[in-house]
Design a protein around this motif. Structure first.
Motif, PDB file in Angstrom:
ATOM      1  N   THR A   1      -3.156   1.797 -12.746  1.00 15.98           N
ATOM      2  CA  THR A   1      -2.736   0.599 -12.013  1.00 15.98           C
ATOM      3  C   THR A   1      -3.845  -0.445 -11.967  1.00 15.98           C
ATOM      4  N   LYS A   2      -5.080   0.004 -12.132  1.00 17.04           N
ATOM      5  CA  LYS A   2      -6.268  -0.843 -12.011  1.00 17.04           C
ATOM      6  C   LYS A   2      -6.365  -1.482 -10.624  1.00 17.04           C
ATOM      7  N   GLU A   3      -5.639  -0.895  -9.644  1.00 17.04           N
ATOM      8  CA  GLU A   3      -5.671  -1.364  -8.253  1.00 17.04           C
ATOM      9  C   GLU A   3      -5.692  -0.160  -7.311  1.00 17.04           C
ATOM     10  N   VAL A   4      -6.660   0.711  -7.523  1.00 19.96           N
ATOM     11  CA  VAL A   4      -6.762   1.964  -6.777  1.00 19.96           C
ATOM     12  C   VAL A   4      -6.857   1.723  -5.272  1.00 19.96           C
ATOM     13  N   ASP A   5      -7.388   0.549  -4.878  1.00 21.89           N
ATOM     14  CA  ASP A   5      -7.540   0.240  -3.453  1.00 21.89           C
ATOM     15  C   ASP A   5      -6.203   0.061  -2.727  1.00 21.89           C
ATOM     16  N   LYS A   6      -5.118  -0.037  -3.468  1.00 23.00           N
ATOM     17  CA  LYS A   6      -3.786  -0.152  -2.862  1.00 23.00           C
ATOM     18  C   LYS A   6      -3.186   1.214  -2.510  1.00 23.00           C
ATOM     19  N   PHE A   7      -3.970   2.274  -2.717  1.00 25.35           N
ATOM     20  CA  PHE A   7      -3.469   3.627  -2.512  1.00 25.35           C
ATOM     21  C   PHE A   7      -4.450   4.453  -1.696  1.00 25.35           C
ATOM     22  N   THR A   8      -3.900   5.356  -0.881  1.00 20.65           N
ATOM     23  CA  THR A   8      -4.690   6.362  -0.175  1.00 20.65           C
ATOM     24  C   THR A   8      -4.132   7.711  -0.599  1.00 20.65           C
TER      25      THR A   8
ATOM     26  N   HIS B   1       0.846  -1.188   0.000  1.00 20.43           N
ATOM     27  CA  HIS B   1       0.000   0.000   0.000  1.00 20.43           C
ATOM     28  C   HIS B   1       0.885   1.244   0.000  1.00 20.43           C
ATOM     29  N   ALA B   2       0.396   2.304  -0.629  1.00 19.63           N
ATOM     30  CA  ALA B   2       1.094   3.592  -0.589  1.00 19.63           C
ATOM     31  C   ALA B   2       0.098   4.700  -0.284  1.00 19.63           C
ATOM     32  N   THR B   3       0.516   5.612   0.583  1.00 18.57           N
ATOM     33  CA  THR B   3      -0.252   6.816   0.879  1.00 18.57           C
ATOM     34  C   THR B   3       0.453   7.968   0.180  1.00 18.57           C
ATOM     35  N   LEU B   4      -0.299   8.731  -0.622  1.00 20.38           N
ATOM     36  CA  LEU B   4       0.265   9.819  -1.414  1.00 20.38           C
ATOM     37  C   LEU B   4      -0.279  11.143  -0.906  1.00 20.38           C
ATOM     38  N   VAL B   5       0.617  12.082  -0.611  1.00 22.05           N
ATOM     39  CA  VAL B   5       0.238  13.359  -0.016  1.00 22.05           C
ATOM     40  C   VAL B   5       0.689  14.503  -0.914  1.00 22.05           C
ATOM     41  N   ASP B   6      -0.232  15.398  -1.222  1.00 24.34           N
ATOM     42  CA  ASP B   6       0.103  16.647  -1.914  1.00 24.34           C
ATOM     43  C   ASP B   6      -0.968  17.665  -1.544  1.00 24.34           C
TER      44      ASP B   6
END
Length: 187
Positions: free
Chosen positions: A87-94, A66-71
Motif C-alpha cells: 500500500t506504501k501507506e503503512v501508517d494507515k494500519f494498526t 484507518h484499519a486495525t487488523l487482528v490475528d
C-alpha cells in the motif's frame, strides 16, 4: 488474490503460507464491498481474524481512513505486514497479534470505536452471534457502525439480532455474508 478496487486496486496480495487460513475469494470480497457501499468517506475499520489483511486493506483502499487488523497466528501477522507494504501507506494500519477476545478488550479499554467491523472467523470456530453482542457491550461500534460477517452455512442467524438491523444476507457457495447496522438501543 488482489485488492479489488479503490486507491490500491489491482495490487497483488500474498497468501498466508499455511492451511490455517481461508482467504475470502476475490469475487466474494467484491460482492461484500459492493453491498456495503462500495466506497467510504473516511472512518475506521476493524478486521478480525485478518489472515492476509485483505479485508482491512480493501476498506482503506475504498476510502476508510484507518484499519486495525487482528490475528493471533505468527504467519498471518508476517503476511499482513508484507501486504501492508504494497500500500506504501503503512501508517494507515494498526496490526495487533492477539486472540480476538483479548484484542477486543484492549480496543475497548483504549476507547477505540469503528465505523466498520469485519470478521471472517475460521468456519469451525464461529462465535459470530456472541461477538456481535460483545461489540455493543464493549462500545466498539460508532452509532451508525456496520458489521460484515462471513461464516459457513452452518451458522443459523435469527431473523432479528438485538442491537442491529440486518441490511443484507447473501449466500456464496459454502459461505454466507451478513451485513448489519447498529441500531440505537435507546430509541
Amino acid at each position: 488474490m488482489r485488492v479489488i478496487s479503490g486507491q490500491y486496486g489491482g495490487r497483488r496480495l500474498q497468501a498466508v503460507p499455511s492451511d490455517q487460513t481461508r482467504p475470502t475469494a476475490d469475487k466474494v470480497k467484491e460482492s461484500m464491498f459492493n453491498m456495503l457501499g462500495p466506497y467510504f468517506d473516511g472512518g475506521r475499520a476493524l478486521d478480525l481474524y485478518a489472515g492476509t489483511g485483505a479485508l482491512g486493506i480493501e476498506a482503506v483502499s475504498r476510502g476508510m481512513d484507518h484499519a486495525t487488523l487482528v490475528d493471533r497466528q505468527f504467519q498471518a501477522i508476517k503476511t499482513i505486514h508484507a501486504n501492508l507494504e504494497i500500500t506504501k501507506e503503512v501508517d494507515k494500519f494498526t496490526v495487533i497479534k492477539a486472540p480476538v477476545a483479548k484484542a477486543l478488550a484492549q480496543l475497548s479499554a483504549n476507547e477505540d470505536q469503528f465505523d466498520l467491523i469485519m470478521l471472517d472467523p475460521p468456519y469451525a470456530k464461529q462465535e459470530a452471534l456472541a461477538q456481535l453482542a460483545d461489540f455493543l457491550a464493549l462500545h466498539l461500534l460508532t452509532p451508525t457502525g456496520r458489521v460484515m460477517i462471513e461464516t459457513g452455512l452452518d451458522v443459523d442467524y435469527p431473523e432479528t439480532i438485538p442491537g442491529y438491523t440486518i441490511l443484507r444476507h447473501q449466500t456464496y457457495g459454502v459461505a454466507q455474508v451478513l451485513i448489519l447496522e447498529r441500531t440505537d438501543l435507546d430509541g
